[in-house]
Design an enzyme around this catalytic site. Structure first.
Site, mmCIF file in Angstrom:
data_model
loop_
_atom_site.group_PDB
_atom_site.id
_atom_site.type_symbol
_atom_site.label_atom_id
_atom_site.label_comp_id
_atom_site.label_asym_id
_atom_site.label_seq_id
_atom_site.Cartn_x
_atom_site.Cartn_y
_atom_site.Cartn_z
ATOM 1 N N PHE A 224 24.051 10.642 -35.584
ATOM 2 C CA PHE A 224 23.997 12.101 -35.748
ATOM 3 C C PHE A 224 25.381 12.701 -35.528
ATOM 4 C CE2 PHE A 224 22.918 16.423 -34.118
ATOM 5 C CZ PHE A 224 22.164 16.864 -35.201
ATOM 6 N N SER B 34 22.868 4.683 -32.733
ATOM 7 C CA SER B 34 22.446 5.974 -32.174
ATOM 8 C C SER B 34 21.283 6.582 -32.968
ATOM 9 C CB SER B 34 23.655 6.917 -32.107
ATOM 10 O OG SER B 34 23.352 8.065 -31.364
ATOM 11 N N HIS C 265 29.373 5.041 -25.983
ATOM 12 C CA HIS C 265 28.264 5.197 -26.927
ATOM 13 C C HIS C 265 28.549 4.583 -28.308
ATOM 14 C CE1 HIS C 265 24.616 6.811 -28.565
ATOM 15 N NE2 HIS C 265 25.271 7.486 -29.492
ATOM 16 N N ASP D 127 27.200 4.706 -21.270
ATOM 17 C CA ASP D 127 26.970 5.526 -22.464
ATOM 18 C C ASP D 127 26.875 6.966 -21.983
ATOM 19 O OD1 ASP D 127 25.753 6.979 -24.572
ATOM 20 O OD2 ASP D 127 24.656 5.222 -25.280
#
Length: 239
Positions: free
Chosen positions: A17, A85, A216, A186
């Site tokens: 995203f 993710s 991340h 993360d």
């Protein structure tokens, strides 16, 4: 494109995203060098300006992934989907609907929920504010960027939470081989995401690999070689 036996194995890589294919490019190039047929789509609402993510309906993301799957099916006998993710959440959603087309999935810091942010909360937020601070570029390595948006589109987050809710409710429909990488540091997603997914899927063949030197966006971070090598072994063993 690939050559020989490996080119009949397709790898579809799905970015996160507010991110872009550049977060997946080194991984994609690595797989491509091994001869695999690789596709790295740009998801709708991404790669332009953050405002565009506020115009997208969540269904457009799986639609894009499905059209890429169809392209790979034209030349490939086996297909694997790699997701980072939100791309991991999207990979799970796609698997729930097309498990007969997918031979295995590799998830890197996959997203299945945003703690305390339900679709209702996100919708209320989006009425007051269209952007909030960015989540992209959580990378430990210096001077590396995933070329993510510098703001977080709230209406887009509302759409994202709707997709994640449905995906989470249907996790048990995921029964194919799954390899999951989780960064211990993360700053975007809590470990609950990894735990919910591993507990929820019904795959017997599932493995969790801890990454201790990445944030991340681990696909561009210090541990990326671990991801590349282990995902290659994963694909080789199942094709």
């Amino acid at each position: 494109m690939g050559n020989g036996a490996t080119k009949e194995v397709g790898i579809l890589l799905v970015h996160g995203f507010t991110g872009s294919p550049s977060s997946m490019r080194p991984w994609a190039e690595f797989m491509h060098q091994q001869g695999y047929t690789v596709r790295v789509p740009l998801l709708p609402g991404h790669g332009t300006k953050p405002e565009d993510l506020n115009q997208v309906k969540w269904q457009e993301w799986p639609r894009k992934v499905e059209s890429e799957l169809r392209e790979l099916q034209k030349t490939c006998t086996k297909i694997f989907v790699f997701g980072l993710s939100m791309g991991g959440g999207l990979t799970l959603y796609t698997t729930q609907h097309h498990r007969e087309k997918i031979d295995g999935i590799v998830l890197v810091n996959p997203m299945i929920h945003i703690p305390l942010v339900t679709p209702t909360v996100a919708k209320i937020f989006s009425k007051f504010k269209k952007m909030r601070s960015a989540v992209g570029n959580d990378i430990k390595r210096k001077n590396v960027t995933e070329y993510a948006y510098d703001a977080n589109p709230i209406v887009g987050i509302y759409e994202l939470t709707k997709m994640l809710k449905i995906t989470r409710e249907n996790l048990s429909k995921v029964s194919i081989p799954t390899l999951l990488f989780h960064s211990t540091d993360d700053h975007v997603l809590p470990v609950s995401n990894t735990e919910i997914i591993l507990k929820g899927i019904s795959s017997k063949d599932k493995e969790r690999v801890e990454l201790t030197n990445s944030y991340h966006v681990a696909t561009l971070d210090h541990d990326m070689e671990i991801i590349f090598e282990k995902s290659l072994t994963f694909v080789q063993a199942r094709s």
